[in-house]
Write a protein that holds these residues in place. Structure first.
Motif, mmCIF file in Angstrom:
data_model
loop_
_atom_site.group_PDB
_atom_site.id
_atom_site.type_symbol
_atom_site.label_atom_id
_atom_site.label_comp_id
_atom_site.label_asym_id
_atom_site.label_seq_id
_atom_site.Cartn_x
_atom_site.Cartn_y
_atom_site.Cartn_z
ATOM 1 N N MET A 1 75.425 2.287 62.964
ATOM 2 C CA MET A 1 75.871 2.645 64.315
ATOM 3 C C MET A 1 77.346 2.285 64.534
ATOM 4 O O MET A 1 77.782 1.218 64.140
ATOM 5 N N LEU A 2 78.001 3.170 65.217
ATOM 6 C CA LEU A 2 79.354 2.866 65.680
ATOM 7 C C LEU A 2 79.262 1.847 66.808
ATOM 8 O O LEU A 2 78.286 1.819 67.551
ATOM 9 N N MET B 1 77.536 -0.275 58.745
ATOM 10 C CA MET B 1 77.064 -1.184 57.695
ATOM 11 C C MET B 1 75.561 -1.473 57.814
ATOM 12 O O MET B 1 75.053 -1.673 58.917
ATOM 13 N N LEU B 2 74.926 -1.541 56.683
ATOM 14 C CA LEU B 2 73.540 -2.004 56.640
ATOM 15 C C LEU B 2 73.515 -3.502 56.924
ATOM 16 O O LEU B 2 74.453 -4.211 56.596
ATOM 17 N N SER B 3 72.430 -3.967 57.524
ATOM 18 C CA SER B 3 72.293 -5.414 57.669
ATOM 19 C C SER B 3 71.865 -5.993 56.321
ATOM 20 O O SER B 3 71.315 -5.301 55.469
ATOM 21 N N GLN B 4 72.111 -7.274 56.178
ATOM 22 C CA GLN B 4 71.656 -7.982 54.984
ATOM 23 C C GLN B 4 70.143 -7.825 54.848
ATOM 24 O O GLN B 4 69.612 -7.637 53.751
ATOM 25 N N LYS B 5 69.477 -7.872 55.966
ATOM 26 C CA LYS B 5 68.023 -7.761 55.999
ATOM 27 C C LYS B 5 67.565 -6.439 55.379
ATOM 28 O O LYS B 5 66.600 -6.411 54.601
ATOM 29 N N PRO B 85 67.795 3.601 63.676
ATOM 30 C CA PRO B 85 68.262 4.943 63.349
ATOM 31 C C PRO B 85 69.482 4.976 62.427
ATOM 32 O O PRO B 85 70.303 4.055 62.443
ATOM 33 N N LEU B 86 69.575 6.026 61.644
ATOM 34 C CA LEU B 86 70.690 6.174 60.721
ATOM 35 C C LEU B 86 71.961 6.633 61.421
ATOM 36 O O LEU B 86 73.056 6.326 60.966
ATOM 37 N N ALA B 92 73.517 11.145 68.594
ATOM 38 C CA ALA B 92 73.486 11.949 67.373
ATOM 39 C C ALA B 92 72.234 11.669 66.558
ATOM 40 O O ALA B 92 72.085 12.158 65.449
ATOM 41 N N SER B 93 71.320 10.886 67.124
ATOM 42 C CA SER B 93 70.118 10.516 66.388
ATOM 43 C C SER B 93 68.986 11.497 66.639
ATOM 44 O O SER B 93 68.818 11.997 67.750
#
Lengths: 145, 145
Positions: A1-2, B1-5, B85-86, B92-93
């Motif tokens: 997400m932005l 960014m993806l979370s570490q989780k 959501p991506l 935009a989801s």
DNA sequence: CTTGATCTAGATCGGTTCGGTCGAGATTTC
DNA sequence: GAAATCTCGACCGAACCGATCTAGATCAAG
């Protein structure tokens, strides 16, 4: 997400791109026109300025103007300034690569492979969209305005 | 960014995919094999279980196993479970659409248009990568192991 | 039926980020 | 020099993140 901040930045830049580059627009106007909280917008514009995306004029009739032609500023650049790298993981970033410290073998990492694909396609799309394109799109869709 | 989780979750799922689906693997093993803090991994597996991506077996020789065949679990699904959501913006989801409350006109919003392009390409790529594909890739790249 | 390994669940915690505000200072124009 | 503007840093509350702790429920084996 932005982040919300990045969305504000995009809107503010679009607002700036709507008027001739020569005449500076004031924070208050941009804030109202782009629906961004005024004080928060100040921070955003400062960051954009540090990276050369906008230029400021001080004093009585001061304000902000785009740092370059709208066709030479793309969405990717704006987002990177505010939110950092586009990639989903540092190990998949080109502008801010960093190895995962807990990754046993980068070469065979299937996760990384997928994330690099994503980052490449994302960067490509966002770099294709310039402020000029965006303005053109808007005019095309809503010609009466 | 993806979370570490989310990265942990991907690694854990890959670890599960490496062994026959029938035999449950214990949290401690997965934690060690995928380099994920044990207690944190428990939370992650619980969430994955709630969404049906894994299945748990209790008691003495219990553990976790994949909820479906590796070929039927893709990266996008795992990431959505953990990080949501991506898309880069709720507007935009597809899986979690929400209108921007400060958006004046969604139809002519050039930002949204770009973000939808990004989300579509991202989803397509991540949905193409299944756990089975990832395992195949890994074997192909490192056949000796 | 007890024991011990396991999963389940939630409270907690320190740190960081996020979204946003305030106030004072510097700079230019009129 | 007064007024309008940008500049800058401190500050704030809430949420989030990564991670740990504790306690309880459940099951299998001896």
């Amino acid at each position: 997400m932005l982040s919300q901040k990045a969305r504000y930045a995009l809107r503010a830049m679009l607002h700036l791109a709507a008027k001739p580059i020569a005449e500076p627009q004031q924070i208050a106007d941009i804030a109202e026109g782009a629906a961004v909280p005024r004080k928060f917008l100040e921070q955003i514009l400062l960051e954009l300025k540090r990276r050369g995306l906008v230029h400021s004029v001080r004093g009585r009739h001061g304000g902000y103007q785009l740092g370059r032609e709208p066709k030479d500023i793309d969405f990717a650049e704006i987002i990177r300034v505010i939110d950092g790298p586009l990639a989903l993981s540092p190990c998949a970033s080109r502008t801010a690569y960093r190895r995962c410290d807990d990754c046993t073998d980068e070469a065979t990492c299937a996760i990384r492979k997928a994330l690099i694909d994503v980052r490449n396609s994302t960067a490509k799309i966002l770099e294709q969209h310039s402020l000029a394109d965006a303005m053109a799109d808007r005019r095309k869709m809503k010609p009466a305005a």
